[in-house]
Design a protein around this motif. Structure first.
Motif, PDB file in Angstrom:
ATOM      1  N   PHE A  36       0.840  -1.200   0.000  1.00 55.67           N
ATOM      2  CA  PHE A  36       0.000   0.000   0.000  1.00 55.67           C
ATOM      3  C   PHE A  36       0.871   1.244   0.000  1.00 55.67           C
ATOM      4  O   PHE A  36       1.736   1.417   0.860  1.00 55.67           O
ATOM      5  CB  PHE A  36      -0.903  -0.022   1.237  1.00 55.67           C
ATOM      6  N   MET A  38       0.425   5.506  -1.331  1.00 53.53           N
ATOM      7  CA  MET A  38      -0.262   6.545  -2.083  1.00 53.53           C
ATOM      8  C   MET A  38       0.637   7.132  -3.166  1.00 53.53           C
ATOM      9  O   MET A  38       0.177   7.455  -4.268  1.00 53.53           O
ATOM     10  CB  MET A  38      -0.732   7.652  -1.142  1.00 53.53           C
ATOM     11  N   ALA A  41       0.451   5.037  -6.222  1.00 47.97           N
ATOM     12  CA  ALA A  41      -0.844   5.202  -6.888  1.00 47.97           C
ATOM     13  C   ALA A  41      -0.894   6.513  -7.659  1.00 47.97           C
ATOM     14  O   ALA A  41      -1.411   6.571  -8.786  1.00 47.97           O
ATOM     15  CB  ALA A  41      -1.963   5.153  -5.851  1.00 47.97           C
ATOM     16  N   LYS A  53      -1.103  -0.432  -8.428  1.00 49.25           N
ATOM     17  CA  LYS A  53      -0.957   0.319  -7.173  1.00 49.25           C
ATOM     18  C   LYS A  53      -2.185   1.184  -6.916  1.00 49.25           C
ATOM     19  O   LYS A  53      -2.597   1.364  -5.763  1.00 49.25           O
ATOM     20  CB  LYS A  53       0.299   1.191  -7.227  1.00 49.25           C
ATOM     21  N   TRP A  57      -4.663   1.085  -3.554  1.00 50.79           N
ATOM     22  CA  TRP A  57      -5.036   2.282  -2.790  1.00 50.79           C
ATOM     23  C   TRP A  57      -6.554   2.440  -2.749  1.00 50.79           C
ATOM     24  O   TRP A  57      -7.117   2.795  -1.706  1.00 50.79           O
ATOM     25  CB  TRP A  57      -4.396   3.529  -3.405  1.00 50.79           C
TER      26      TRP A  57
END
Length: 368
Positions: A36, A38, A41, A53, A57
């Motif tokens: 995980f 951000m 992503a 990705k 997210w």
């Protein structure tokens, strides 16, 4: 053992710290196994290079929204007194802080929660970045950078209460919040199938979001049974990192709270997950130039996260899950700031590195 017996057996402060520790372990395990992040992503989204990705997210984001709003709808959770809704907020702080945090996570190649997870896996770059992030956050809260943060926060403020609650101002209600989460869950499934990610990543990504909903629920239940004030809160890593730094530097005997248990819990959970998956590995910096980049990113994230009222998890997912206006502004700022930094810094460097001598044309298939 119910909540009352738990508090009676361990005491109020120990109970809330243990809750933070256990939920931190869950988050650490799920975040490590799902990768995980951000920042990853954001890069995928702006570069239009895959959806793996981004799907992870979105699984975390949608699970946090659905889980939190479902608990509220069932009457199990009341977030009206949460800091993100009840207290006065700063719109300027959310926007500027979000932009700075987004830029910082691109420079540091990961947000604050990802740095914590990677540091537990043996990544020394992440360890140094996390320490500087904590120092910058503490300096922004009560130190050298505090006057700047206070000035920027005061440029555009908003009163607490219904004006900060997007579900109240839009009249969608908590059922509308659940539907909103389901829409993004559907998007996550579509992107996951397109990318061909494993079922483990689906489940662990959702586990990250459910950890956030569980934190909201747990702190509410403990607070409702405690004689002392226990704030309703969820996961965030800007304030807790600063708190952990001061706990280490301060004399013994400092009071415990949810945040004090959270940070070591995430480290423990990530370490155990990496140990189980055979992914423990010492990694360091390649050169001084990359070190300067990580340090600059950590400072931007520490100041930006404190200014915005939370990090990529604290504002971007936890605050967004209760539809706090400032959290959504901070989240938008992080995506925009990350996209801007990626376009101006990483993408030109990638094109330069991957340009072929014969044609000078970059290989678009190479990932950052």
């Amino acid at each position: 053992m119910n909540i009352e017996n738990l508090i009676e057996f361990f005491g109020e402060k120990t109970s809330i710290a243990l809750a933070g520790l256990l939920i931190g372990v869950f988050f650490g395990v799920f975040a490590q196994r799902s990768k995980f992040c951000m920042r990853s992503a954001v890069v995928e989204f702006w570069n239009r290079q895959g959806t793996a990705k981004l799907a992870v997210w979105l699984f975390a984001f949608s699970a946090a929204v659905i889980g939190t709003q479902l608990c509220i709808t069932l009457g199990w959770l009341d977030v009206s007194q949460a800091r993100q809704l009840a207290a006065a907020g700063s719109l300027s702080g959310a926007i500027i802080g979000g932009l700075l945090f987004g830029i910082g996570m691109i420079l540091a190649r990961g947000c604050s929660s990802r740095m914590l997870v990677l540091a537990a896996n043996g990544n020394l770059r992440a360890l140094l970045t996390g320490l500087i992030f904590a120092v910058a956050a503490q300096a922004s809260l009560n130190g050298l950078l505090s006057p700047v943060r206070t000035w920027l926060s005061g440029l555009w403020t908003i009163e607490g209460g219904a004006s900060r609650d997007l579900l109240a101002t839009t009249h969608l209600g908590h059922s509308g919040g659940i539907v909103f989460g389901l829409v993004w869950l559907a998007a996550a499934i579509i992107f996951a199938r397109r990318a061909g990610i494993s079922r483990r990543e689906w489940l662990c990504g959702s586990g990250v979001g459910l950890s956030i909903a569980l934190a909201w629920l747990t702190t509410h239940l403990l607070g409702s049974q405690s004689f002392e004030i226990i704030p309703v809160q969820s996961l965030s890593f800007t304030g807790p990192s600063a708190d952990m730094l001061m706990l280490v530097l301060s004399p013994p005997g400092q009071p415990w709270d949810f945040d004090i248990g959270l940070v070591p819990g995430v480290v423990l959970g990530s370490f155990l997950a990496a140990l189980w998956g055979g992914e423990l590995k010492l990694e360091g910096f390649q050169d001084g130039r990359s070190m300067r980049r990580y340090i600059a990113g950590a400072i931007c994230m520490g100041f930006g996260g404190m200014l915005a009222g939370g990090c990529a998890v604290g504002a971007g997912v936890s605050g967004a899950a209760i539809f706090a206006l400032t959290a959504w502004l901070a989240l938008a700022g992080m995506w925009l700031g990350g996209g801007l930094a990626n376009a101006l810094i990483d993408r030109p460097q990638l094109q330069e590195k991957t340009a072929t001598p014969e044609t000078g044309v970059a290989d678009a298939a190479v990932q950052p």
